[in-house]
Write an enzyme that holds these catalytic residues in place. Sequence first.
Site, PDB file in Angstrom:
ATOM      1  N   ASP A  23       0.827  -1.209   0.000  1.00  0.00           N
ATOM      2  CA  ASP A  23       0.000   0.000   0.000  1.00  0.00           C
ATOM      3  C   ASP A  23       0.863   1.263   0.000  1.00  0.00           C
ATOM      4  O   ASP A  23       2.027   1.239   0.406  1.00  0.00           O
ATOM      5  CB  ASP A  23      -0.923  -0.022   1.234  1.00  0.00           C
ATOM      6  CG  ASP A  23      -2.104   0.917   1.080  1.00  0.00           C
ATOM      7  OD1 ASP A  23      -2.397   1.335  -0.055  1.00  0.00           O
ATOM      8  OD2 ASP A  23      -2.739   1.238   2.105  1.00  0.00           O
ATOM      9  N   HIS A  40       2.813   3.740  -8.714  1.00  0.00           N
ATOM     10  CA  HIS A  40       2.621   2.340  -9.113  1.00  0.00           C
ATOM     11  C   HIS A  40       3.823   1.849  -9.916  1.00  0.00           C
ATOM     12  O   HIS A  40       4.299   0.738  -9.724  1.00  0.00           O
ATOM     13  CB  HIS A  40       1.345   2.193  -9.958  1.00  0.00           C
ATOM     14  CG  HIS A  40       0.086   2.535  -9.211  1.00  0.00           C
ATOM     15  ND1 HIS A  40      -0.154   2.083  -7.938  1.00  0.00           N
ATOM     16  CD2 HIS A  40      -1.003   3.269  -9.556  1.00  0.00           C
ATOM     17  CE1 HIS A  40      -1.330   2.527  -7.529  1.00  0.00           C
ATOM     18  NE2 HIS A  40      -1.864   3.262  -8.482  1.00  0.00           N
ATOM     19  N   ASN A  71     -10.652  -2.469  -5.806  1.00  0.00           N
ATOM     20  CA  ASN A  71      -9.874  -1.474  -6.552  1.00  0.00           C
ATOM     21  C   ASN A  71     -10.463  -1.183  -7.934  1.00  0.00           C
ATOM     22  O   ASN A  71     -10.113  -0.173  -8.560  1.00  0.00           O
ATOM     23  CB  ASN A  71      -8.401  -1.915  -6.694  1.00  0.00           C
ATOM     24  CG  ASN A  71      -7.599  -1.833  -5.406  1.00  0.00           C
ATOM     25  OD1 ASN A  71      -6.662  -2.601  -5.201  1.00  0.00           O
ATOM     26  ND2 ASN A  71      -7.963  -0.905  -4.517  1.00  0.00           N
ATOM     27  N   ARG A 191       2.068  -4.888   6.123  1.00  0.00           N
ATOM     28  CA  ARG A 191       1.333  -3.845   5.401  1.00  0.00           C
ATOM     29  C   ARG A 191       2.186  -2.586   5.397  1.00  0.00           C
ATOM     30  O   ARG A 191       2.620  -2.122   6.466  1.00  0.00           O
ATOM     31  CB  ARG A 191      -0.027  -3.556   6.037  1.00  0.00           C
ATOM     32  CG  ARG A 191      -0.780  -2.473   5.240  1.00  0.00           C
ATOM     33  CD  ARG A 191      -2.254  -2.428   5.501  1.00  0.00           C
ATOM     34  NE  ARG A 191      -2.875  -1.492   4.553  1.00  0.00           N
ATOM     35  CZ  ARG A 191      -4.096  -1.564   4.083  1.00  0.00           C
ATOM     36  NH1 ARG A 191      -4.893  -2.532   4.477  1.00  0.00           N
ATOM     37  NH2 ARG A 191      -4.569  -0.677   3.234  1.00  0.00           N
TER      38      ARG A 191
HETATM   39  C1  IPE Z   1      -5.294  -2.694  -0.347  1.00  0.00           C
HETATM   40  O1  IPE Z   1      -4.995  -1.357  -0.501  1.00  0.00           O
HETATM   41  C2  IPE Z   1      -5.247  -3.399  -1.678  1.00  0.00           C
HETATM   42  C3  IPE Z   1      -3.927  -3.560  -2.260  1.00  0.00           C
HETATM   43  C4  IPE Z   1      -2.798  -3.236  -1.687  1.00  0.00           C
HETATM   44  C5  IPE Z   1      -3.899  -4.145  -3.565  1.00  0.00           C
HETATM   45  P1  IPE Z   1      -6.154  -0.264  -0.667  1.00  0.00           P
HETATM   46  O2  IPE Z   1      -5.477   1.032  -0.805  1.00  0.00           O
HETATM   47  O3  IPE Z   1      -7.082  -0.670  -1.744  1.00  0.00           O
HETATM   48  O4  IPE Z   1      -6.915  -0.393   0.733  1.00  0.00           O
HETATM   49  P2  IPE Z   1      -7.815   0.661   1.499  1.00  0.00           P
HETATM   50  O5  IPE Z   1      -8.779   1.231   0.506  1.00  0.00           O
HETATM   51  O6  IPE Z   1      -6.892   1.707   2.047  1.00  0.00           O
HETATM   52  O7  IPE Z   1      -8.454  -0.124   2.592  1.00  0.00           O
HETATM   53  C1  IPE Z   2      -1.387   0.356  -3.416  1.00  0.00           C
HETATM   54  O1  IPE Z   2      -1.200   1.726  -3.391  1.00  0.00           O
HETATM   55  C2  IPE Z   2      -1.585  -0.178  -4.817  1.00  0.00           C
HETATM   56  C3  IPE Z   2      -2.947  -0.592  -5.125  1.00  0.00           C
HETATM   57  C4  IPE Z   2      -3.934  -0.645  -4.264  1.00  0.00           C
HETATM   58  C5  IPE Z   2      -3.233  -0.976  -6.487  1.00  0.00           C
HETATM   59  P1  IPE Z   2      -2.427   2.735  -3.414  1.00  0.00           P
HETATM   60  O2  IPE Z   2      -2.755   3.049  -4.821  1.00  0.00           O
HETATM   61  O3  IPE Z   2      -3.556   2.221  -2.580  1.00  0.00           O
HETATM   62  O4  IPE Z   2      -1.781   3.996  -2.715  1.00  0.00           O
HETATM   63  P2  IPE Z   2      -2.450   4.933  -1.632  1.00  0.00           P
HETATM   64  O5  IPE Z   2      -2.900   4.048  -0.504  1.00  0.00           O
HETATM   65  O6  IPE Z   2      -3.603   5.621  -2.296  1.00  0.00           O
HETATM   66  O7  IPE Z   2      -1.359   5.857  -1.214  1.00  0.00           O
HETATM   67 MG    MG Z   3      -4.081   2.407  -0.649  1.00  0.00          MG
END
Ligand code: IPE
Ligand code: IPE
Ligand code: MG
Length: 260
Positions: A23, A40, A71, A191
Site C-alpha cells: 500500500d 505504481h 480497486n 502492510r
Molecule cells: C489494499 O490497498 C489493496 C492492495 C494493496 C492491492 P487499498 O489502498 O485498496 O486499501 P484501502 O482502501 O486503504 O483499505
Molecule cells: C497500493 O497503493 C496499490 C494498489 C492498491 C493498487 P495505493 O494506490 O492504494 O496507494 P495509496 O494508498 O492511495 O497511497
Molecule cells: Mg491504498
Amino acid sequence: MSPIVQRPDLGGPFPEHIAIIMDGNGRWATERGMPRVFGHREGVRSVREVTTECARMGVKSLTLYAFSEENWKRPGQEVTYLMRLLRVFMRRERKTLMDNDVRLRCIGRLDRLPAASLGALRETEALTADNDGMLLRLALSYGSRAEIADAARCMAEEARAGTLDPASIDEETLRAYLYDPTTPDPDLVIRTAGEMRVSNFLLWQLSYAEFYVTPSCWPEFRRDQLLGAMKEFASRRRKFGGLEEGDVAAASTESIEETT
Ligand code: IPE
Ligand code: IPE
Ligand code: MG
C-alpha cells in the site's frame, strides 16, 4: 540454474510464507508532486527486489496483494494504467523469475482482467510452472469475501448434486474450495503505508498470522525493511490459542484457594 539460497540468521523462527499488502503507492507519488501512477510504476521496483530477496533467503511462499476486487472502483485511467503495468510486468520479469527459480501463481477473480493482461499472466504461469524454488502468488482482482462466497457456492452446488455431504463439512473441507488450498497459511503479513486494516485480504488464511505494519510506502520498501520485518517476526511468541511451555506450570490451579 537455481540461485544460491542462503537463509539469514533471524535469531528465531523463519517466516516460510510472507504475505504483503503493498500500500501507499499513490501517497508516495503525491508527496513528490507526481501523479499517483508514478507511484505504481516505482512500486514495481519494490516487487522485483522483494521477490528476488525472498527467493534468495529461502522463503517458500510470497503472496503480494496487487489489486483488490474493490480497486475496480478507482478512476478508469488509474485502473487502465495498472492493467497495462501488469501486462508489461508479466513479460518483462520473466527472466528474473526464471533466474531465481520462482513459480508464479495468481489468485482472485481473474476473469475480470483484460484479455491481454490475463494472457500475459497465464503465459508466465506456464513458463514458470516447473520452477521449484519460491512460489510467488499475486492476488489480483482479489477479495477474501468473494473467495469465501465462491467457495460456499461451489460447496452448495456439490451438495445439491449429491457429491458433498453437508454433515461432513469442516474447516478443511472449506479450505479445499478456496482459490489455492495447497499453499500453507501465511506466517507473517506485512502492510506498508501505516494503515491498520486488512482490506479484505486472506481473511480465512490470516487467522494466526503475525502482523507487521510499517509507515514506509511500498515504493520505499526494500531489502532492509523486509529483513526488519522478518526479524520482528522471529522475536514474536506465537501461541495459536495455547500456552507456551513456561506458562503451563503457572496455569496450575492447585495452590489457588476457592474464593467464591
Ligand atoms: C489494499 O490497498 C489493496 C492492495 C494493496 C492491492 P487499498 O489502498 O485498496 O486499501 P484501502 O482502501 O486503504 O483499505
Ligand atoms: C497500493 O497503493 C496499490 C494498489 C492498491 C493498487 P495505493 O494506490 O492504494 O496507494 P495509496 O494508498 O492511495 O497511497
Ligand atoms: Mg491504498
